[in-house]
Design a protein around this motif. Structure first.
Motif, mmCIF file in Angstrom:
data_model
loop_
_atom_site.group_PDB
_atom_site.id
_atom_site.type_symbol
_atom_site.label_atom_id
_atom_site.label_comp_id
_atom_site.label_asym_id
_atom_site.label_seq_id
_atom_site.Cartn_x
_atom_site.Cartn_y
_atom_site.Cartn_z
ATOM 1 N N LEU A 58 0.796 -1.224 -0.172
ATOM 2 C CA LEU A 58 0.057 -0.051 -0.020
ATOM 3 C C LEU A 58 0.831 1.243 -0.066
ATOM 4 N N LEU A 59 2.003 1.179 0.823
ATOM 5 C CA LEU A 59 2.875 2.221 0.581
ATOM 6 C C LEU A 59 3.257 2.473 -0.750
ATOM 7 N N ALA A 60 3.750 1.277 -1.326
ATOM 8 C CA ALA A 60 4.384 1.444 -2.669
ATOM 9 C C ALA A 60 3.463 1.958 -3.868
ATOM 10 N N LEU A 61 2.085 1.687 -3.546
ATOM 11 C CA LEU A 61 0.955 2.026 -4.226
ATOM 12 C C LEU A 61 0.862 3.648 -4.394
ATOM 13 N N ASN A 62 1.055 4.219 -3.165
ATOM 14 C CA ASN A 62 0.942 5.562 -2.960
ATOM 15 C C ASN A 62 2.448 6.187 -3.046
ATOM 16 N N GLU A 63 3.347 5.511 -3.576
ATOM 17 C CA GLU A 63 4.470 6.270 -4.133
ATOM 18 C C GLU A 63 5.214 6.682 -2.908
ATOM 19 N N GLY A 64 5.253 5.783 -1.711
ATOM 20 C CA GLY A 64 6.003 6.159 -0.438
ATOM 21 C C GLY A 64 5.398 6.973 0.315
ATOM 22 N N LYS A 65 4.019 7.179 0.427
ATOM 23 C CA LYS A 65 3.482 8.081 1.165
ATOM 24 C C LYS A 65 2.364 7.258 1.873
ATOM 25 N N TRP A 66 2.088 7.414 3.349
ATOM 26 C CA TRP A 66 1.338 6.874 4.284
ATOM 27 C C TRP A 66 0.640 8.055 4.798
ATOM 28 N N VAL A 67 -0.669 8.159 4.569
ATOM 29 C CA VAL A 67 -1.648 8.907 5.006
ATOM 30 C C VAL A 67 -1.199 10.213 4.594
ATOM 31 N N ASP A 68 -0.632 11.294 5.431
ATOM 32 C CA ASP A 68 -0.388 12.231 4.924
ATOM 33 C C ASP A 68 1.314 12.468 5.270
ATOM 34 N N ALA A 69 1.804 11.495 5.570
ATOM 35 C CA ALA A 69 3.361 11.265 5.804
ATOM 36 C C ALA A 69 3.983 10.757 4.629
ATOM 37 N N GLN A 70 5.145 11.525 3.839
ATOM 38 C CA GLN A 70 6.082 11.076 2.864
ATOM 39 C C GLN A 70 7.216 10.071 3.429
ATOM 40 N N ILE A 71 6.890 8.868 3.746
ATOM 41 C CA ILE A 71 8.033 8.245 4.064
ATOM 42 C C ILE A 71 9.197 7.873 3.459
ATOM 43 N N VAL A 72 8.855 7.505 2.218
ATOM 44 C CA VAL A 72 9.842 7.476 1.202
ATOM 45 C C VAL A 72 9.759 8.608 0.405
ATOM 46 N N SER A 73 10.761 9.615 0.027
ATOM 47 C CA SER A 73 10.337 10.567 -0.855
ATOM 48 C C SER A 73 9.905 10.209 -2.207
ATOM 49 N N GLU A 74 8.933 11.033 -2.747
ATOM 50 C CA GLU A 74 8.081 10.522 -3.800
ATOM 51 C C GLU A 74 9.228 10.498 -4.989
ATOM 52 N N GLU A 75 10.251 11.394 -5.100
ATOM 53 C CA GLU A 75 11.152 11.446 -6.196
ATOM 54 C C GLU A 75 11.836 10.044 -6.344
ATOM 55 N N PHE A 76 12.549 9.697 -5.146
ATOM 56 C CA PHE A 76 13.193 8.349 -4.903
ATOM 57 C C PHE A 76 12.320 7.121 -5.413
ATOM 58 N N PHE A 77 10.934 7.363 -4.837
ATOM 59 C CA PHE A 77 10.198 6.132 -5.167
ATOM 60 C C PHE A 77 10.047 5.934 -6.560
ATOM 61 N N LYS A 78 9.616 7.048 -7.413
ATOM 62 C CA LYS A 78 9.552 7.051 -8.661
ATOM 63 C C LYS A 78 10.562 6.452 -9.540
ATOM 64 N N GLU A 79 11.651 6.889 -9.174
ATOM 65 C CA GLU A 79 12.972 6.621 -9.531
ATOM 66 C C GLU A 79 13.047 4.938 -9.482
ATOM 67 N N SER A 80 12.700 4.607 -8.291
ATOM 68 C CA SER A 80 12.665 3.101 -8.087
ATOM 69 C C SER A 80 12.204 2.337 -8.910
ATOM 70 N N ILE A 81 10.896 2.802 -9.668
ATOM 71 C CA ILE A 81 10.010 2.114 -10.362
ATOM 72 C C ILE A 81 10.034 2.426 -11.909
ATOM 73 N N ARG A 82 11.184 3.045 -12.361
ATOM 74 C CA ARG A 82 11.587 3.225 -13.432
ATOM 75 C C ARG A 82 12.911 2.609 -13.882
ATOM 76 N N SER A 83 12.894 2.162 -15.365
ATOM 77 C CA SER A 83 14.103 1.340 -15.659
ATOM 78 C C SER A 83 15.489 1.999 -15.201
ATOM 79 N N SER A 84 15.933 1.085 -14.157
ATOM 80 C CA SER A 84 17.168 1.556 -13.497
ATOM 81 C C SER A 84 18.393 1.708 -14.594
ATOM 82 N N GLN A 85 18.384 1.076 -15.576
ATOM 83 C CA GLN A 85 19.343 0.937 -16.805
ATOM 84 C C GLN A 85 18.829 0.335 -18.073
ATOM 85 N N ASP A 86 19.627 0.496 -18.996
ATOM 86 C CA ASP A 86 18.923 0.180 -20.388
ATOM 87 C C ASP A 86 19.237 -1.273 -20.694
#
Length: 353
Positions: free
Chosen positions: A234-262
């Motif tokens: 559920l935290l992952a579905l919400n890109e690192g956010k839990w209720v109103d708290a950004q546990i993992v930065s949104e920028e880093f989480f989005k980077e985590s679920i993009r291709s990390s290399q070619d």
């Protein structure tokens, strides 16, 4: 025509409320309390899913050695099934699905300014942590560990210094390797705390998970209940956010679920990514054309561990799906990816489509 001011005000408020909900559909997301067993539920019928296909899904799960299975929609539990005497309070190993916990913890440490994933690993606990020439070791950054591109020889998965030999320059070869565990050492060195202590305070306890790490020579494996696995999903579905708290930065989480290399675009930071043009698998240098799981949603990302431990996250459908258990095929238990995913998604699609 006579107007009633209080009625007009009510209608205006109603219109504003509707527009607000349309603009922010995530307002409907549910998060369970941090403590206790309370968790809101929904039903298959309320979602207009195909109830007649649910028994076939459950039979398949039982046949394939499943221990626990959950489906969440917008955070609410729609299905929760346990098999073979396994209970909601019982724990089970995540295997390599737990790598995503390490990725999230890395992101937290970076947002706290404790580390930078683009800095060479040896800066955190000294040179000579591999058996490689120093100039080759110094090429390896935490990002290479996150993306499985360290270049360390993958013939032996025991993470001890004599086995960490040179095979390729960092960033030039994708290879699934247990050396990712040294990232836990980076976090420990950078934070001045044991990895599990830091993880518990910065991630586990923040979202109400239970569970513990079991540290070994070959594998560091997390164990928890299925509901705790669902909390992380559920935290992952919400890109690192839990209720109103950004546990993992949104920028880093989005980077985590993009291709990390070619080299293997189906791999992020320990997350497997569906819907890419090609993919590679653990233990092989073969590049396969097409999507990782063709009959699963293209936007799905997944935590995948040996013996078919799974967290599937599907943003377009606000879905989190958890599977814990023994290997669906006991003769092929070790790989993070198996034909089981295709079969399971066939059954899931019959229910949700």
């Amino acid at each position: 025509m006579k107007f009633f001011p209080h009625l007009l005000a009510f209608l205006l408020l109603a219109m504003v409320g509707c527009n607000s909900d349309d603009a922010d559909p995530d307002q409907a997301m549910y998060f369970p309390p941090l403590t206790g067993s309370e968790w809101e539920t929904s039903s298959v019928s309320s979602l207009s899913w195909n109830e007649s296909q649910v028994p076939a899904l459950i039979d398949f799960l039982e046949e394939k050695n499943t221990k626990a299975f959950l489906i969440l929609v917008k955070g609410e539990i729609v299905m929760e099934e346990y098999f073979g005497g396994h209970k909601a309070t019982d724990t089970w190993q995540w295997n390599s699905a737990g790598k995503t916990l390490v990725a999230a913890t890395t992101g937290i440490a970076q947002q706290e300014g404790l580390l930078d994933i683009n800095t060479q690993v040896s800066r955190y606990f000294g040179t000579g942590w591999t058996n490689m020439p120093i100039e080759k070791e110094n090429l390896i950054t935490s990002k290479h560990l996150l993306s499985m591109t360290s270049g360390i020889n993958d013939e032996n998965q025991f993470v001890i210094r004599p086995n960490l030999t040179y095979l390729a320059d960092a960033g030039t070869r994708w290879s699934y390797h247990n050396v990712f565990q040294r990232l836990m050492d980076v976090i420990s060195a950078a934070s001045g705390r044991k990895f599990d202590t830091y993880f518990d305070s910065k991630l586990r306890d923040k979202i109400g998970m239970d569970g513990t790490w079991n540290f070994g020579l070959v594998f560091n494996i997390y164990h928890s209940t299925a509901r705790s696995m669902a909390r992380f999903g559920l935290l992952a579905l919400n890109e690192g956010k839990w209720v109103d708290a950004q546990i993992v930065s949104e920028e880093f989480f989005k980077e985590s679920i993009r291709s990390s290399q070619d080299l293997n675009p189906a791999y992020g930071y320990f997350w497997w990514l569906n819907g890419k043009s090609k993919f590679m698998l653990p233990g092989s240098q073969t590049v396969f054309p097409g999507s990782l799981i063709p009959n699963a949603p293209a936007d799905m990302y997944a935590a995948m561990g040996a013996e078919d431990q799974r967290i599937y996250v599907v943003p377009s459908k606000k879905l989190v799906i958890i599977r814990m258990g023994r290997a669906s095929d006991p003769s092929n238990p070790s790989f993070a990816y198996s034909g089981f995913d295709q079969e399971l998604w066939q059954k899931i699609n019959a229910v949700i489509d």
